[in-house]
Structures are given as C-alpha cells and as structure tokens.
Design an enzyme around this catalytic site. Structure first.
Site, short mmCIF file in Angstrom:
data_model
loop_
_atom_site.label_atom_id
_atom_site.label_comp_id
_atom_site.label_asym_id
_atom_site.label_seq_id
_atom_site.Cartn_x
_atom_site.Cartn_y
_atom_site.Cartn_z
N SER A 1 17.11 99.79 60.01
CA SER A 1 17.63 99.67 61.37
C SER A 1 18.89 98.82 61.46
O SER A 1 19.48 98.73 62.53
CB SER A 1 16.55 99.10 62.27
OG SER A 1 16.00 97.94 61.68
N GLY A 2 19.30 98.21 60.38
CA GLY A 2 20.53 97.43 60.47
C GLY A 2 20.66 96.40 59.37
O GLY A 2 19.81 96.30 58.48
N GLY B 1 18.27 96.89 56.18
CA GLY B 1 17.06 97.69 56.41
C GLY B 1 17.41 99.00 57.06
O GLY B 1 18.60 99.33 57.24
N VAL C 1 21.06 92.45 58.11
CA VAL C 1 20.57 91.14 58.54
C VAL C 1 21.47 90.05 57.97
O VAL C 1 21.83 90.08 56.78
CB VAL C 1 19.12 90.91 58.07
CG1 VAL C 1 18.57 89.62 58.64
CG2 VAL C 1 18.24 92.08 58.45
N ASP D 1 6.38 101.31 60.57
CA ASP D 1 7.17 101.15 59.35
C ASP D 1 6.62 99.98 58.51
O ASP D 1 7.37 99.11 58.09
CB ASP D 1 8.64 100.94 59.70
CG ASP D 1 9.56 101.26 58.52
OD1 ASP D 1 9.06 101.80 57.50
OD2 ASP D 1 10.77 100.95 58.61
N GLY E 1 20.19 90.85 54.00
CA GLY E 1 19.31 92.00 53.82
C GLY E 1 19.83 93.21 54.55
O GLY E 1 20.67 93.11 55.44
#
Ligand code: NAG
Ligand code: NAG
Ligand code: NAG
Length: 810
Positions: free
Chosen positions: A536-537, A534, A539, A649, A532
């Site tokens: 923020s980073g 997102g 995964v 979020d 994944g």
C-alpha cells in the site's frame, strides 16, 4: 532386614506422606521405635561405608506394586520403587527408613496412577521401564538409547544407572522434582516444581528456578522469568552463568558460582549425626528446609522457609480471587461482584455472580458501576494505560470502555491500567508504601457483599440492554467470561517484552492526531529515510519532536476508496483499536499530494525479516509466543473491537516487532481504506500471494475466515522458519503446506524442524491448528477464538483434513 522391609512395603496401612510430616499414627509407635533405633545405627555406620558398599540391581530384575515393591539402599534409609498414589501407585524414591514414608522423587509425575498389575523392570537390554499388563512400556529414565549394565539405590537417596564400565549414565539427582537432598545440586537452568497437593505429586502451580544469571528465583508456573512475577529471589544475579544450589549433609543451603566459590548462604549449617535434612518446594509455593531426627520419636521440623507470608506466592488463590492472611493462614476471597466457582474448593477461583449481557448504558439505566478494592496486588496485563490521571477519572474511563473489566490505579505514579478479566495472582499488599486500588466493574444491582442471591442474578440477566460504543460488547463479555483465562495466559507471555512504558505511552492521545503535510515533511526530514515498502505504500522513519520518539510514516500510493469523510471515519475506527498486539495508529494527514498514516515505530522490523534470516531466528518457545500474539491481535480485530475488522492481508511482512520484541500486527483496516486496483485480476485480490484464502479467487464473500486462512499459512511458516513457497527446497517440499501435510500424514513431523530441540506434542498441536486454518471450505476453519484455545492445548484438536487445494501457494 530384607524381610522386615518387605513387610513395611506390603503393608498398605503405612503412611506415605508427602507433605504434612507431623502425623505419626499412634498404634504403630512401638514398631517405629525399634525400627528407628535400628536405623539410627545403620545410618551412622552407612555414612562411613557408603563408598564401598552399594546395592547392586542387576539386569532382568523387576518389581511389582504389591509383592516385591522396591529396591532399598544398603542402609534401608531410601528405597526406589512403587509407592501408593491415589487409587493406584507411582514409581519414585522415598524415605523407607522413617515412619512417614516421605516421597522425595517421583518418576513421570504427571502420569495417572499406575494399576497394581504394572511391572517395573530393569530389562535385560539395559532399560529401566514400566510395563503395563498389556505389555506397553514407559521409560522411567531418559537414557538417550544408552544401555545400563546395572543400577543402584545409593544411601544418599540417588538412584543411579551404570554402564558396563561403571560410569553413570543416568541419576535421579539430575532430575529433581520438588526436593533436593544433601549432596544434591540444582544446576543452572533447572527448576523445581512443587506438587499439586499433599496427596497428588503432579506438577503444581509454582516453580523455583536456578537462573543462568545466577539468581535463584520463585515464580508461578506459567509466567516469564521477569521481576513482576518473582516472589522470592536470592539476589545473586550477575554472578556467572553456572551458579548451583547445593544442600550439605548438615542442612547448609548455599549457592556456588562457576568456580566453586560460595556466593551466598541461604541457611547456616546445623548439627549433623543422626539427623536428616531435605529442602523442598511445598505445594503452597514456599520452599522449606526440613530436618528429621533419626532417633526414636524423631519427626520432621521446619528449620527455614523462603517466606513467612503464606499469601506471597502469586496464584495460590484462583482467578478473580485474592489471598488474605487469616491468623497466618491463607484465605481466598472473591472480587466484589464475584462468587466462588466451587464452594468446597477455596482455590478454584471466582466468576461473576451475574450474567453480563452487554456493556451497558445509553437507552436503559446504566448497568455497571465500579467497586474499589484497596491494597491488593494483581498481575499487570493492561491492554491500555492512562497516565497522569486521577482515581475518579480512572473509574470513569473503565466504565466508558466496554473492554475494561477492571482497572488498577497506582497513586504513586497516577497511572490507570485497564484490564480484562480474569484477574490473576491476587493477594493483599501488606505494608508496601504505594497505595494501589483495583476498580472492579460490577453489575449495578450487584450488592456490596460477595454473594448475590439468585433472584438478583435473574433480574440482571434479563434486563441488561446492549448499547454504547461497543458493537460487539455482548459477545466480548461472553467470550471473556469463557476464554478470558486463556487469553490471559498469552498476555502473560508477552509481558517480558513490554517494559512499563515504551511505545504504549505514545498512544495515549486516544484519537489519532491530524497532521498537515508540512508537518509530516518536517517529521520525516523530507521523507529521507525509507524503512520499508509494502503493497500500500512506502514507509519512512520520522521523529516526533514533541516527545522525541520515532514514528513510522506510511505514504499511501494507492487511490483512496472513498471520499474524505469515509477516510476520516475509517481512520477513527483504526485509531480506536487499542491492543498490545496491534501497531498503534498515531496520526494521519489528508492534506497535500499524499495521504499519510503515522504509526508507532517498530524498531525490530518485520517477522518476515526475522523469521527467514537464519542468524536472527527465534527459538521454539518464542515462536509459539509469537503465533499466539498474532492470533490475539486478529481475535481482537474480529471479535473485540468496536467495529469488526477483517485484515485481509495477514502475512509475516505485516507482523512487526518493537524494541522489546513484542509482536504487533500492522496495516489492519487498510483493506477498507484503499480502493482495490482493478487493472489485473490477480492483484484485485487484496491479500498477498501465498497467504490468500481460496475464496478470494472464487468470488465468494470474504469473511473473517479469510484471515484465519492467512494466519494458518503464517503459522506454518513460524513452525518451520521458512517461506510458504520456496524453490530452494526439493520438489516435494517447495509448497510448505503440502510438505507439512505429507509429514503430518506420514507421522514424520520431526522432519519439519530439523534437529531443533522441541516438544513434539506441542509441534503436533501447532501443525494441526495450522492445517485446520487452511482448509478450503471457510466454514470448516475455526474461529480465531477457537484457534487460540487450540494453540494453548485446552481443547482437543480433531485430525485435520488434507488442504485439498493447490491453488493457494503457487
Ligand atoms: C553388579 O553385579 C554385576 C553382576 O552381578 C557385576 O558385574 C557388577 O560389577 C556389579 N556392580 C557393582 C557396582 O558392584
Ligand atoms: C557461608 O558460610 C560459611 C560458613 O558456614 C562461611 O565460611 C562463608 O564465608 C559464608 N559465605 C558467604 C558468602 O557468606
Ligand atoms: C469442588 O472441589 C472439590 C474439592 O476439591 C472437588 O472434590 C469437587 O469435585 C469440585 N466440584 C466441582 C463441581 O468441580
């Protein structure tokens, strides 16, 4: 006979008996005697001729509660019409031919009693309706817009509507309430619900379900169809998806599979001839086979019952109380430290006998202690489990955790399950080998007896001091005391989806583990499998060798907001949040080129993926459950954990599903962890486009209400199974919230869900909640606690205003 019967129905003194079949009023005996003899012969002859002869109710015929109040069957054994209920009347089918006018079916049972000026009409248009004096109509039968040509009260107890060619368009046998009559069937997927009480035919606390897996099972009313809640099962699962429950004219209760083969005899057959049988789920949750001899002095007797233990049905006693048998009679006892909510109503449940002002300890004297309760069973909805522990550690763990109000300890597997109030479904555990203990957290001054005198309450109320780790402990307790019961229901929903152990065990090392970067590389096999991406980073999937469990490893690509110490502080805060509806943080790495967070692995991916992929879509009931789960997770972050966390979020991409389908919120706490990107004004907003509250754009302080807004948008998406912004729709439907408001305003909510079969009242409630969540003015939005209550339908929801802003979803 016609005049004789109208005498019976106009005489209010005749006893319409729902439950206790055994009271025959002596003064009427002589009348009954004659009547019964007459009926016996009538019944015997009607069995032979039932096919040829039937009552024929033609269009335009009507009934009134006080005059011509019912349509009898040919034999006069059954009648359809008004019967007295409370201070008014109800419409139903009852045994007119026996002294105790036993009711076997009630129309619209949850509606209030009808006034005496109501009319029951088989209209000239072919509809069976109730008309109030003001002329409003209520349907009695779900005719699906098909007009009836005639109706008939059959001698079997079945009330039938026919079309012009004599075909059946509706029959009461297809919609049983709590009773099954001979030749009637409970079809696969259908349920019987008992009455509230002997005198109130509204839907009661339990249900008997003919499951599609072939099993006939009894559960409390609002639970999942899962084993922990079952208190009777026929044990016939796996016998095909169309098993039916049948009652023969000889009282033979049995199950047939799809091909009509008898797969189980629940009761044997009994003598026929002048004996009437019926099966009913009684208000106490037990289902029984009754017989009634149609000879003079005949009365009801119980031939068979699903349980001899009257405490077996979970929830017979109210919350925080448990059922014990006293001379075969059920008796409700309060938990230690609790007192009955209503002294004159045993089953009303119990509440704390003191006001819990805080969660104890620190500077003042310790205000709580644990009181054990042996061999009782409770609903298991723990928010946290400790395994391989001891009784003593379990008690200590509960005392040390502000959220813990009771702990269930099972000595056979040494697990300690920490729970919040209220405790439901309590009953004494008779004879089961396993030793179970319920540890109840009580006020220190609470006496061992169940009732604490008033002075003691005052003493406790004024002297409790706030401290320990739980910053929001005080409010948590108050919240739980008031709304705990509702929260509890939501937890019950997710029960099905959470098997005993599962991912939860991974979280047992309460604090997140610190990893080296090398360890992380090994765990992810060199960041091989990306699962994944997102805001923020990225995964990656990883494997914890130690316990052979998958984990999700998030490589943070943004700069951290603060230094190492602050990072660790935040990690601790996140690591200490344990809730079923939050993804668990297992570990972190702060060494090497990247900052890394290790989470439990959620094998079913994100809600976004599931919700917006037509093949994977959830049904309505599941969607409501998901919405509540998300709301619960957010409520915990806002109100119930040690430090208040604003998620910032909330969106379907951050809502994940584990292997059992349990809904969990991810990425909470990151808002504080990561430095906002200052390069462009739009992305300086921490949330995601479409889900962000207007205050983000207006430079206003961000509060928990920003999450409420985002939740509202997600709720709309869950309701409609589409994105909040979707160019594939016609222009006026592109922005979901505008379209929903239009539909709501125009009274056309059905449009939102296409032809999906749903409860429209429920839909309206969900939409109203969502619309309140997305109002522009943060202070007008409800708190998450309120949201949960509204979702459950326990508080009234005012008409929401228009979400005036168009800023939010463009
Ligand atoms: C009922 O009565 C109507 C008219 O009175 C008649 O047309 C119809 O055939 C009757 N139905 C039955 C089942 O006897
Ligand atoms: C149920 O009882 C009937 C006799 O009443 C018998 O013929 C039948 O085999 C029984 N079925 C089962 C599954 O035991
Ligand atoms: C207590 O229970 C009784 C009996 O069910 C009921 O009549 C009464 O209204 C209840 N009192 C309160 C305060 O709820």
């Amino acid at each position: 006979m016609q005049s004789g019967s109208s005498f019976v129905f106009s005489s209010k003194s005749i006893h319409y008996n729902r439950i206790s079949f055994f009271n025959i009023k002596m003064q009427r005996l002589h009348f009954l005697l004659i009547h019964s003899i007459f009926l016996f012969f009538l019944f015997a002859s009607s069995v032979v001729t039932a096919q040829q002869r039937q009552s024929n109710i033609s269009l335009g015929t009507s009934l009134r509660p006080t005059t011509n109040s019912s349509w009898p069957s040919i034999s006069k054994l059954y009648a359809f019409g008004f019967y007295p209920r409370g201070n008014g009347y109800a419409v139903g089918i009852f045994l007119a031919g026996i002294p105790e006018k036993t009711v076997v079916w009630t129309a619209n049972r949850d509606d209030p009693p009808l006034p005496s000026n109501t009319t029951l009409l088989l209209s000239t248009e072919g509809k069976l309706v109730l008309q109030s004096a003001q002329g409003q109509g209520t349907d009695i039968a779900n005719q699906n817009f098909v007009s009836a040509s005639s109706a008939s009260m059959l001698d079997s107890g079945n009330f039938v509507l026919y079309n012009s060619s004599g075909g059946i368009i509706w029959q009461s046998f297809d919609y049983p309430t709590d009773t099954i009559l001979p030749t009637q069937r409970l079809q696969a997927g259908n349920e019987l619900f008992p009455s509230v009480s002997e005198t109130d035919p509204s839907t009661g606390k339990f249900r008997l379900k003919m499951q599609r897996d072939g099993n006939l099972v009894q559960y409390p009313k609002n639970t999942d169809d899962t084993a922990p809640y079952a208190y009777y099962a026929s044990g016939t699962d796996g016998q095909g998806d169309n098993v039916t429950l049948n009652l023969g004219v000889d009282g033979h209760l049995y199950l047939l599979n799809t091909s009509g083969v008898n797969i189980k005899n629940i009761t044997k057959g009994y003598p026929t001839g002048g004996v009437l049988y019926l099966m009913r789920v009684d208000w106490d949750g037990i289902f029984r086979l009754y017989s009634h001899n149609l000879r003079p002095n005949g009365k009801w007797s119980v031939l068979w019952e699903s349980s001899k233990n009257k405490c077996a049905p979970p929830g017979l006693c109210g919350v925080n109380s448990y059922c014990v048998l006293n001379d075969q009679k059920p008796d409700c006892k309060c938990l230690p430290g609790f007192a009955s909510v209503n002294q004159s109503n045993q089953t009303s449940g119990c509440e704390r006998d003191f006001i819990a002002e805080s969660c104890s300890n620190g500077h003042g004297p310790v205000k709580f202690k644990i009181q054990p309760l042996e061999n009782t069973l409770w609903e298991d909805v723990s928010y946290f489990d400790l395994s391989e522990t001891t009784k003593e550690d379990c008690q200590q763990a509960c005392l040390a955790d502000c959220n813990c109000e009771a702990a269930l300890f099972k000595s056979d597997d040494s697990t300690c399950r920490m729970q919040r109030l209220p405790l439901r479904f309590g009953r004494r555990d008779l004879g089961s080998g396993s030793k179970t203990f319920a540890f109840i957290k009580v006020g220190n001054a609470s006496s061992d007896s169940n009732n604490v005198p008033g002075e003691e309450k005052k003493y406790l109320g004024t002297s409790l001091i706030i401290t320990l780790s739980c910053v929001f402990g005080a409010s948590t307790f108050v919240v739980l005391a008031t709304c705990g019961i509702f929260i509890h229901r939501y937890q019950a929903w997710s029960y099905k989806r959470i098997p005993g152990n599962g991912n939860f065990r991974l979280c047992e090392d309460v604090a997140p583990i610190s990893f080296t970067f090398a360890e992380i590389e090994k765990l992810t096999d060199g960041f091989k499998e990306e699962i994944g991406r997102g805001s923020s980073g990225i995964v990656y999937k990883g494997t914890m060798m130690r316990c052979n469990k998958f984990v999700a490893v998030k490589k943070l690509d943004k700069a951290l907001a603060e230094g190492e110490r602050e990072f660790l502080t935040e990690i601790k805060v996140i690591g200490r949040t344990h809730h079923k509806n939050l993804v668990c943080l297992l570990g972190y790495s702060f060494d090497g080129p990247n900052k890394v967070l290790v989470y439990e692995y959620m094998s079913n991916g994100s809600l976004a993926n599931l919700l917006f992929t037509p093949e994977k879509q959830f049904n309505w009931i599941e969607r409501i459950g998901i919405a509540r789960d998300i709301a619960r997770g957010i409520l915990y972050l806002h109100d119930e954990c040690q430090t208040q966390i604003i998620h910032c979020d909330i969106k379907p991409h951050n809502v994940l599903m584990d292997e059992s389908g349990c809904t969990k919120i991810a990425d909470f706490g990151l808002a504080k962890l990561l430095k906002p990107d200052q390069t462009n004004t739009f992305t300086s907003i921490r949330g995601t486009r479409g889900y962000v509250a207007p205050e983000w754009h207006q430079n206003l302080p961000i509060t928990v209400k920003a999450d409420v807004y985002s939740f509202g948008v997600v709720l709309l998406e869950i309701i409609c199974c589409r994105r909040c912004m979707d160019q594939n729709f016609p222009d006026d439907q592109v922005v979901l919230e505008d379209w929903v408001y239009q539909c709501f305003d125009g009274g056309e909510l059905r449009q939102l869900v296409g032809n999906e079969e749903i409860d429209l009242k429920q839909l309206e409630r969900m939409v109203k909640v969502a619309l309140w969540c997305i109002v522009d003015e943060p202070s007008l939005r409800p708190s998450m606690k309120k949201v949960l209550l509204m979702l459950e339908g326990t508080v009234d929801i005012p008409i929401p205003p228009s979400p005036t802003s168009f800023l939010t979803c463009i």
